[in-house]
Write a protein that holds these residues in place. Sequence first.
Motif, PDB file in Angstrom:
ATOM      1  N   ALA A  18      -1.776  -4.535  -1.014  1.00  0.00           N
ATOM      2  CA  ALA A  18      -1.060  -3.372  -0.108  1.00  0.00           C
ATOM      3  C   ALA A  18       0.229  -3.241  -0.131  1.00  0.00           C
ATOM      4  O   ALA A  18       0.688  -1.790  -0.643  1.00  0.00           O
ATOM      5  CB  ALA A  18      -1.178  -3.735   1.467  1.00  0.00           C
ATOM      6  N   LEU A  19       1.113  -3.991  -0.510  1.00  0.00           N
ATOM      7  CA  LEU A  19       2.489  -3.873  -1.142  1.00  0.00           C
ATOM      8  C   LEU A  19       2.418  -3.368  -2.557  1.00  0.00           C
ATOM      9  O   LEU A  19       3.439  -2.595  -2.708  1.00  0.00           O
ATOM     10  CB  LEU A  19       3.172  -5.084  -1.230  1.00  0.00           C
ATOM     11  CG  LEU A  19       3.411  -5.922   0.268  1.00  0.00           C
ATOM     12  CD1 LEU A  19       4.013  -7.338   0.266  1.00  0.00           C
ATOM     13  CD2 LEU A  19       4.260  -4.994   0.981  1.00  0.00           C
ATOM     14  N   LYS A  20       1.667  -3.572  -3.247  1.00  0.00           N
ATOM     15  CA  LYS A  20       1.600  -3.103  -4.644  1.00  0.00           C
ATOM     16  C   LYS A  20       1.264  -1.371  -4.768  1.00  0.00           C
ATOM     17  O   LYS A  20       1.725  -0.828  -5.577  1.00  0.00           O
ATOM     18  CB  LYS A  20       0.917  -3.612  -5.643  1.00  0.00           C
ATOM     19  CG  LYS A  20       1.061  -5.279  -6.202  1.00  0.00           C
ATOM     20  CD  LYS A  20       0.049  -5.747  -7.206  1.00  0.00           C
ATOM     21  CE  LYS A  20       0.679  -7.276  -7.696  1.00  0.00           C
ATOM     22  NZ  LYS A  20      -0.186  -7.553  -8.658  1.00  0.00           N
ATOM     23  N   GLU A  21       0.652  -1.127  -3.801  1.00  0.00           N
ATOM     24  CA  GLU A  21       0.196   0.056  -3.537  1.00  0.00           C
ATOM     25  C   GLU A  21       0.982   1.088  -2.864  1.00  0.00           C
ATOM     26  O   GLU A  21       0.997   2.233  -2.818  1.00  0.00           O
ATOM     27  CB  GLU A  21      -1.106   0.317  -2.802  1.00  0.00           C
ATOM     28  CG  GLU A  21      -2.499  -0.250  -3.724  1.00  0.00           C
ATOM     29  CD  GLU A  21      -3.757  -0.241  -2.947  1.00  0.00           C
ATOM     30  OE1 GLU A  21      -3.709   0.203  -1.667  1.00  0.00           O
ATOM     31  OE2 GLU A  21      -4.733  -0.606  -3.391  1.00  0.00           O
ATOM     32  N   MET A  22       2.016   0.441  -2.206  1.00  0.00           N
ATOM     33  CA  MET A  22       3.169   1.161  -1.625  1.00  0.00           C
ATOM     34  C   MET A  22       4.040   1.942  -2.374  1.00  0.00           C
ATOM     35  O   MET A  22       4.518   1.256  -3.297  1.00  0.00           O
ATOM     36  CB  MET A  22       4.063   0.097  -0.581  1.00  0.00           C
ATOM     37  CG  MET A  22       3.403  -0.482   0.646  1.00  0.00           C
ATOM     38  SD  MET A  22       3.249   0.865   1.885  1.00  0.00           S
ATOM     39  CE  MET A  22       4.779   0.664   2.576  1.00  0.00           C
ATOM     40  N   LYS A  23       4.096   3.063  -2.311  1.00  0.00           N
ATOM     41  CA  LYS A  23       4.914   3.852  -3.006  1.00  0.00           C
ATOM     42  C   LYS A  23       6.558   3.841  -2.762  1.00  0.00           C
ATOM     43  O   LYS A  23       6.794   3.541  -1.714  1.00  0.00           O
ATOM     44  CB  LYS A  23       4.682   5.519  -3.089  1.00  0.00           C
ATOM     45  CG  LYS A  23       3.279   5.711  -3.700  1.00  0.00           C
ATOM     46  CD  LYS A  23       3.299   7.391  -3.623  1.00  0.00           C
ATOM     47  CE  LYS A  23       1.735   7.786  -4.154  1.00  0.00           C
ATOM     48  NZ  LYS A  23       1.779   9.073  -4.001  1.00  0.00           N
ATOM     49  N   SER A  24       7.527   3.663  -3.750  1.00  0.00           N
ATOM     50  CA  SER A  24       8.831   3.565  -3.460  1.00  0.00           C
ATOM     51  C   SER A  24       9.335   4.838  -2.690  1.00  0.00           C
ATOM     52  O   SER A  24      10.436   4.430  -1.744  1.00  0.00           O
ATOM     53  CB  SER A  24       9.644   3.326  -4.714  1.00  0.00           C
ATOM     54  OG  SER A  24       9.298   4.481  -5.791  1.00  0.00           O
ATOM     55  N   ALA A  47      -1.978   0.267   7.171  1.00  0.00           N
ATOM     56  CA  ALA A  47      -3.058   1.317   6.946  1.00  0.00           C
ATOM     57  C   ALA A  47      -3.897   0.514   5.366  1.00  0.00           C
ATOM     58  O   ALA A  47      -4.954   0.690   5.414  1.00  0.00           O
ATOM     59  CB  ALA A  47      -2.842   2.493   6.754  1.00  0.00           C
ATOM     60  N   LEU A  48      -2.697   0.304   4.609  1.00  0.00           N
ATOM     61  CA  LEU A  48      -3.501  -0.143   3.302  1.00  0.00           C
ATOM     62  C   LEU A  48      -3.943  -1.319   3.438  1.00  0.00           C
ATOM     63  O   LEU A  48      -4.997  -1.659   2.783  1.00  0.00           O
ATOM     64  CB  LEU A  48      -2.008  -0.189   2.250  1.00  0.00           C
ATOM     65  CG  LEU A  48      -1.747   1.371   1.681  1.00  0.00           C
ATOM     66  CD1 LEU A  48      -0.390   1.143   1.175  1.00  0.00           C
ATOM     67  CD2 LEU A  48      -2.434   1.958   0.602  1.00  0.00           C
TER      68      LEU A  48
END
Length: 588
Positions: free
Chosen positions: A390-396, A344-345
């Motif tokens: 997208a990976l940087k915007e993924m929240k832990s 999605a991101l």
Amino acid sequence: ASAKAGSEPKRHRKMMTIAEKVTLLDMLKEGRSYAAAARHFGVNESTVRYIKKDEANIRKTAAITFSRSAKRVVTARNKTIVRMEGALAIWIADCRKKNIALDTNTIRTKALSLYEHFAAKEPQDPQKQRFSASKGWFAKFQKRFGLKSVSLHGEAASADTTAAEIYANETFKNIINEGGYKPEQVFNMDETGLFWKRMPSRTFLFKEDAKASGFKAFKDRVTIVMCGNAAGFLLKPGLIYKSKNPRALRNKNKNLLPVYWMHNPKAWITKMLTSDWFHQCFIPQVSKYLLEKGLPFKILLLMDNAGGHATDLSHEGIQVEFLPPNTTSLIQPMDQGVIRAFKALYTKNTLADLVACVDAAQDDEDETFNLKAYWRQYTIATCMQNIQKALKEMKSATVNASWKKLWPQIVYDDEGFTPAEIQHSALAAIIGGDGFGDMTTEDVDELLDCHSQPLTDADLEDLTKSASDEDSETQEETQEIVEETGLTLERLAKLCNLAKELKELSQEWDEDMVRSLQFCHKIDEDMTPYRMLFERKKKQRQQLPITMFFQPRKKEPVPPATMPSEEIEEVSQEEVEEVSQEKTPLSD
């Protein structure tokens, strides 16, 4: 009976596996001698030469086989059947991944369908082998691709709920308690296909081609290998592309990409690529991560039992566990929202990139913006940039929440965002026009859900297209380019001058001196590695011998009535001294 006097015991013949042969070929490629490779594997030098002679077939077999222990090399056969079998293997692996039930008759029927699909597009050959997907062919296909079981039970909607509950409540708990693992030490790996140029159904219909015959949406595909731990940390993903050296990455160092680069003609996961990812990507990243956390190197890696996953992964300090069959959709963490949120991101970032291009065209008063031209310029390099975003915007917290069904005790209160919370429709409205102005969340959901459906014949046709054409084009293009590439001394000097000019403009135009000084300090900090590289290259050029700066001059016959030879020698010496002082090439 005793052996005859003087006779030697018969030497046992060693049959090397395809994986070992590929390793041997890589050793030869690195410059090792035939004798050294023979000693390493305990075979005759003649065997090494025979393997080298059959390198093309060996590497082709390694690219499509499911079994690391396979020993037979694919021989020359009907090209249509070979391509069909490659597509069929991908289809079976895809169905396994999606828990779609298969049996012998289903696979044979699909094989016949694929053969007819591919044969219809090949030139007619009166001597073409007739294919009927017989039981005998299927037995050989099963042996060639190492398929130990062709029957799957249950679909994703009716996965093995009982087995999933037993594993989560008993087996997994016992593994954690016995090993004393912390959330930072427990990882899950899974791969997913990404159609990196595919947009929601209405967005990729170009105005000028919407009614053209034979039009189809982009189906360029890569495989993303994602891995994260129960604490919410995501590793740098692996990326499997169809070509080893695509044109967009011609001048890039593969070790410095935002992904771990792998290649396979079908852009598909195999046992050999799984092993490569495990040793070259997973272990180094996890070692560094645990060292920073001050934790011992004790790791639990969870994987599903997909056909392309190697089952012989081992390393000191790492325990590899495989989830029960048909439980992936129920308890595997990466499948509980992480992969879907990532896609999605990625879609959001691709749309945002498209918005930026539309805005740039409007700023330049260019009314000829063409979506088709945009997609042509959207290369695998652009794809990796959007993957990194997208990976940087993924929240832990999103990654951590995906462990809720398997390990609920370690999940935070904040569940992060869900794919539904990532707004694509707002970006689509900014683009406007046909296919974008009325795009809804349902359109995006349709895109994300398309990966759960079986691959069609058309999809398999695209996936089995050879990357040799792209590789040959890359080689031809590289040969045509004679100019020096990379960070040359001149280009580094240009970077430094541009940075200097940017600092001067910010100090001249910005009324806020504090802000401009902070900006200049940041530029100086970021330019440090380039300046150091510039100085090093500059010293290397200054240390080059004088003979590097000129070429020998061809001697021409001199008439006796002209300048004597002594004067010619004096002039040549003066020219050499002048070159030595100016550090410039001597012109003819």
